[in-house]
Design a protein around this motif. Structure first.
Motif, PDB file in Angstrom:
ATOM      1  N   GLY A   1       9.244  60.520  -2.999  1.00  0.00           N
ATOM      2  CA  GLY A   1       8.230  59.832  -3.783  1.00  0.00           C
ATOM      3  C   GLY A   1       6.837  60.295  -3.394  1.00  0.00           C
ATOM      4  N   ALA A   2       6.018  60.593  -4.415  1.00  0.00           N
ATOM      5  CA  ALA A   2       4.638  61.010  -4.189  1.00  0.00           C
ATOM      6  C   ALA A   2       3.716  60.043  -4.911  1.00  0.00           C
ATOM      7  CB  ALA A   2       4.426  62.433  -4.710  1.00  0.00           C
TER       8      ALA A   2
ATOM      9  N   TYR B   1       3.542  69.642  -8.782  1.00  0.00           N
ATOM     10  CA  TYR B   1       4.549  69.915  -7.754  1.00  0.00           C
ATOM     11  C   TYR B   1       5.462  68.699  -7.585  1.00  0.00           C
ATOM     12  CZ  TYR B   1       1.693  73.947  -6.472  1.00  0.00           C
ATOM     13  OH  TYR B   1       1.002  75.120  -6.502  1.00  0.00           O
ATOM     14  N   SER B   2       6.717  68.982  -7.266  1.00  0.00           N
ATOM     15  CA  SER B   2       7.679  67.925  -6.937  1.00  0.00           C
ATOM     16  C   SER B   2       8.293  68.258  -5.576  1.00  0.00           C
ATOM     17  CB  SER B   2       8.768  67.811  -8.004  1.00  0.00           C
ATOM     18  OG  SER B   2       9.460  69.043  -8.158  1.00  0.00           O
TER      19      SER B   2
ATOM     20  N   THR C   1       8.870  60.085  -8.290  1.00  0.00           N
ATOM     21  CA  THR C   1       9.536  61.326  -7.906  1.00  0.00           C
ATOM     22  C   THR C   1       9.341  62.401  -8.969  1.00  0.00           C
ATOM     23  OG1 THR C   1      11.612  60.502  -8.852  1.00  0.00           O
ATOM     24  CG2 THR C   1      11.284  60.173  -6.484  1.00  0.00           C
ATOM     25  N   ALA C   2       8.600  62.079 -10.033  1.00  0.00           N
ATOM     26  CA  ALA C   2       8.253  63.074 -11.044  1.00  0.00           C
ATOM     27  C   ALA C   2       7.214  64.037 -10.469  1.00  0.00           C
ATOM     28  CB  ALA C   2       7.704  62.380 -12.286  1.00  0.00           C
TER      29      ALA C   2
ATOM     30  N   LEU D   1       2.981  61.503   0.523  1.00  0.00           N
ATOM     31  CA  LEU D   1       4.419  61.456   0.271  1.00  0.00           C
ATOM     32  C   LEU D   1       5.063  60.361   1.114  1.00  0.00           C
ATOM     33  CD1 LEU D   1       5.267  65.289   0.446  1.00  0.00           C
ATOM     34  CD2 LEU D   1       4.588  63.951  -1.564  1.00  0.00           C
ATOM     35  N   ASP D   2       6.079  59.713   0.554  1.00  0.00           N
ATOM     36  CA  ASP D   2       6.901  58.751   1.295  1.00  0.00           C
ATOM     37  C   ASP D   2       8.210  59.444   1.646  1.00  0.00           C
ATOM     38  OD1 ASP D   2       6.017  56.283   2.079  1.00  0.00           O
ATOM     39  OD2 ASP D   2       6.221  55.359   0.112  1.00  0.00           O
TER      40      ASP D   2
END
Length: 209
Positions: free
Chosen positions: A172-173, A153-154, A89-90, A101-102
């Motif tokens: 989460g990425a 990006y977040s 998630t950072a 992405l989840d």
């Protein structure tokens, strides 16, 4: 299996490092005890040896820590994660390729918006993605279809029901790990583009597609 006393894989051996440390300490103590009182060790020489002593001690502690880290996670440690894609998630780097992405919105939501923020925490895009859960590809485009600038990006998910916010969650990425760093906090992983995250916050690993 390596014989006792031989260096472990990676060139680290707690036993040999500890022996070097004790040998250095014994030699320095003997030198101080037996120096000529009429011609004592110069203060600069003594300072140099003390600095060397501190360096040897720090190296011994670092090596023991590295060995401990290397013994975790199935024997490979987080160094074995290099080359894999991690879910975090950072902030992650966006360039030419989409980011996977989840998304997992609140199960009572009837409206779900994905919000992307830049490295400074500023909102750059907001889009309705629907209430379903799963993996999606973020293309990094504005509402007009223009590509966003390369950068970190977040993402967050805003779940609403009847127009009211019922949950806001971090998304989460997936990003590829290019480096593992060891420290007293348990280590960090560095992603493509230079962003990073504590190893303890990685929630999934996968092989690159």
């Amino acid at each position: 299996m390596l014989p006792a006393g031989n260096a472990a894989a990676g060139g680290f051996s707690g036993a040999s490092t500890g022996a070097d440390f004790q040998t250095f300490l014994t030699m320095l103590t003997t030198q101080l005890r037996n120096q000529d009182p009429l011609s004592p060790m110069e203060s600069t020489d003594f300072a140099i040896q003390l600095a060397t002593f501190a360096g040897v001690e720090q190296q011994a502690l670092s090596n023991r820590f590295l060995e401990q880290m290397a013994g975790q996670t199935g024997g490979a440690g987080i160094a074995g994660w290099i080359g894999k894609e991690a879910r975090t998630t950072a902030p992650v780097w966006f360039g030419d390729d989409p980011i996977t992405l989840d998304v997992a919105p609140h199960n009572l939501a009837d409206s779900v918006q994905l919000v992307a923020r830049d490295a400074y925490g500023r909102e750059v895009t907001r889009e309705e993605i629907g209430p379903g859960a799963g993996q999606i590809d973020w293309l990094g485009r504005t509402a007009e279809g223009a590509k966003l600038a390369d950068g970190a990006y977040s993402f967050t998910l805003e779940s609403r029901r009847g127009g009211e916010m019922i949950a806001e969650t971090r998304v989460g990425a997936y990003a590829r790990i290019v480096e593992a760093q060891f420290d007293a906090t348990g280590g960090r992983v560095v992603f493509e583009g230079g962003t990073s995250a504590p190893a303890a916050e990685i929630t999934a690993l996968r092989d690159p597609a």
